[in-house]
Design a protein around this motif. Sequence first.
Motif, PDB file in Angstrom:
ATOM      1  N   HIS A 471       0.837  -1.213   0.000  1.00 35.60           N
ATOM      2  CA  HIS A 471       0.000   0.000   0.000  1.00 35.60           C
ATOM      3  C   HIS A 471       0.872   1.264   0.000  1.00 35.60           C
ATOM      4  O   HIS A 471       0.659   2.179  -0.806  1.00 35.60           O
ATOM      5  CB  HIS A 471      -0.913  -0.031   1.230  1.00 35.60           C
ATOM      6  N   HIS A 475       1.501   4.419  -2.780  1.00 34.05           N
ATOM      7  CA  HIS A 475       1.525   5.887  -2.654  1.00 34.05           C
ATOM      8  C   HIS A 475       2.829   6.444  -3.211  1.00 34.05           C
ATOM      9  O   HIS A 475       2.841   7.425  -3.948  1.00 34.05           O
ATOM     10  CB  HIS A 475       1.455   6.314  -1.188  1.00 34.05           C
ATOM     11  N   HIS A 481      -5.509   7.333  -2.351  1.00 35.46           N
ATOM     12  CA  HIS A 481      -6.556   6.444  -1.852  1.00 35.46           C
ATOM     13  C   HIS A 481      -7.821   6.582  -2.702  1.00 35.46           C
ATOM     14  O   HIS A 481      -8.062   7.653  -3.252  1.00 35.46           O
ATOM     15  CB  HIS A 481      -6.961   6.847  -0.417  1.00 35.46           C
ATOM     16  N   ASP A 626      -1.484   6.576   7.383  1.00 36.10           N
ATOM     17  CA  ASP A 626      -2.435   5.469   7.310  1.00 36.10           C
ATOM     18  C   ASP A 626      -2.566   4.808   8.676  1.00 36.10           C
ATOM     19  O   ASP A 626      -1.695   4.066   9.110  1.00 36.10           O
ATOM     20  CB  ASP A 626      -1.976   4.446   6.271  1.00 36.10           C
TER      21      ASP A 626
HETATM   22 ZN   LIG Z   1      -2.585   5.121   2.405  1.00 35.53          ZN
END
Ligand SMILES: [Zn+2]
Length: 629
Positions: A471, A475, A481, A626
């Motif tokens: 994840h 980015h 997102h 996050d």
């Molecule tokens: Zn994220």
Amino acid sequence: MNRLLPLPRWARLAAFTLLIVVACLLVAPTGYAQDVEPEGLVPGKTVTYQQTIPVNVVFVGFDRADVDVATFRAGLPATYEPIVRYPAFYGLEGRDMGLRFNFDYRTVFTDAAFEDDFFGYLASIATPGDPTLFQQLYNGMASNVRDVTGPVGYIDGPSAEQWLMTAGRQRLGINPDRSYTIYYINWYDRPDFQFHVYTKTDSPDPDTGYNFGLLRPSRKMVAWGGSHGRTWFYDLSAGPDSWTGNYDVDNADVDGDGEADYRIPVIWEYAAGGYRDPAALSSDLGLVTRYVGVNLLFTTSPLYDPLVAAPGPDGQRVAHIELFNLHRLSNAADWIDMDMIQAEYESFQPYYDWQFVLDNNRRPAPVGVRQAVRIGGGLSEREDCWVDYGTTDAEYYCFFDEHYADFVPEYGPHDYVATVFGFNGALSNMGNVPLGFADDNWRDGTQSYVFMFDGPEIRSSGYGFTTTAIHELGHHFGLSHPHDGYDSTSGVDYDPSGDFYFAWLGDEAHSMMSYIDVAWEFGPFDRDNMYRYEFAGYLNWSNEMLDDVLAHPDRAAVRDLVAAGREHARTAERAFRQWDYLTAATHARLAYEAIATAAQTLGIATPAFATETLAPINGTVPRFIDPIR
Ligand SMILES: [Zn+2]
């Protein structure tokens, strides 16, 4: 192949113009761009690659009287031009993405036969169960208009998506290969209605085995899409659910940030005395189409510039993961699956030559690292590099930037190295840490290092390092997102809070960038967006370099490379027009490799290596952290 002949520019332009005229005479006006021979590279120009994007909006189970199509359409954007979001927080423009999408909306109301078949299918695959925790919380609200009663149908989201996609193609004339489609669903008014939620339960966390989709009431959903293609549905008669906050009809501020949170209620709350005025349904669906479907799923803006992470023409893309163990009871390397990370990126961006390196520091982490982690996590305010940034949040970045060479080896000069620093420890040694974040450089919104956290407590919440690494690297390589983004028409960047709380709906989709933890792959929306960014980016970088190459006195020496680059660019453009975005990105990268090799041969600087910045530190920009959910 006549297009390889070195025609003078005026002749190519004349031929090109003639082609357009002929094409306009022969085909329908909207189709002409598909049929003109692609121009390929345009030296010295930043080309804006345009595409008409059909967006189908299908109302399943709604009466025409329920939805005022003119009101619904009034809020929809005509175009979208992506920007690089992070530099904008610093007041900077970022690189021109070279993309513009023009939307062509089509609204469809399905007929009774379609609805009988669809709701019959939902009933046939629904597994009965008790109301979810959040449906029970809804029942306990003071102002809910009715109670959810069992048995509640638990319905596999991807199966419902696939049914709609197939029926849309066969019965509504929707081509899911060349368009995006939203299905808005209302089962509520029918005699065969049952309360229901959507699930996806086939993807436990690869490290811990914890199955978020199966075990967590918060992962029982009202929307889904992207498992099978460019389709997303939102069922207003499902739920209510936790993720979109619509179970809470009593409290205006559901996330406790002091702001009223705009949510989309279940369909029966659009009622006199209900949560929302029934007249607001049309504009609400317009909001979801614009601020979720278009802005967050179909044509998004990248958080970071994907081209910053471009390797040189003969370089590799390296993901170097440096793990530190902050306690002795567990080994960080037991909680990361490098093969899975590598397989995902090789599938997602197969046009790069990838190298994945794990360096697990089995010995206790050095004192400096421990101290930096304590400062970053809020356990210490000891004076260190963070002081220059005005916030201890900067400690991870500044410490590892200063000490980078102590931990990470040198790679090839043309490699791009994405560095991940991971910390395995107890929260008592790490403080108030998130799962991870892909930090920027605190100066101009350029991506810097990824930081991620795991340990006994975090693993008991279900998370190992693997999905966080994928994840956060997502980015770092550019992706946003599906719950925060940029609205091109108004210029507003938003996150899912306050007026945009309903943007959490975007997480109910098959995307590695979602927080909902039920799918661990990059889905079709992630792929379409990334491939288009890189397609336009690599071609425009090639355009820029080609201008210098053609002006060079020794240009004849690189004639074959230039011809190959031009040919790849044409292939890329042709594929872009046909919505074959992977091929478009692949050949745009190959065009860049050919032209950059030509430039290097002639001693011309290539844009990949011109990124250093001396801008002053700015510690006031929003951070994208996050959290552990
Ligand atoms: Zn994220």
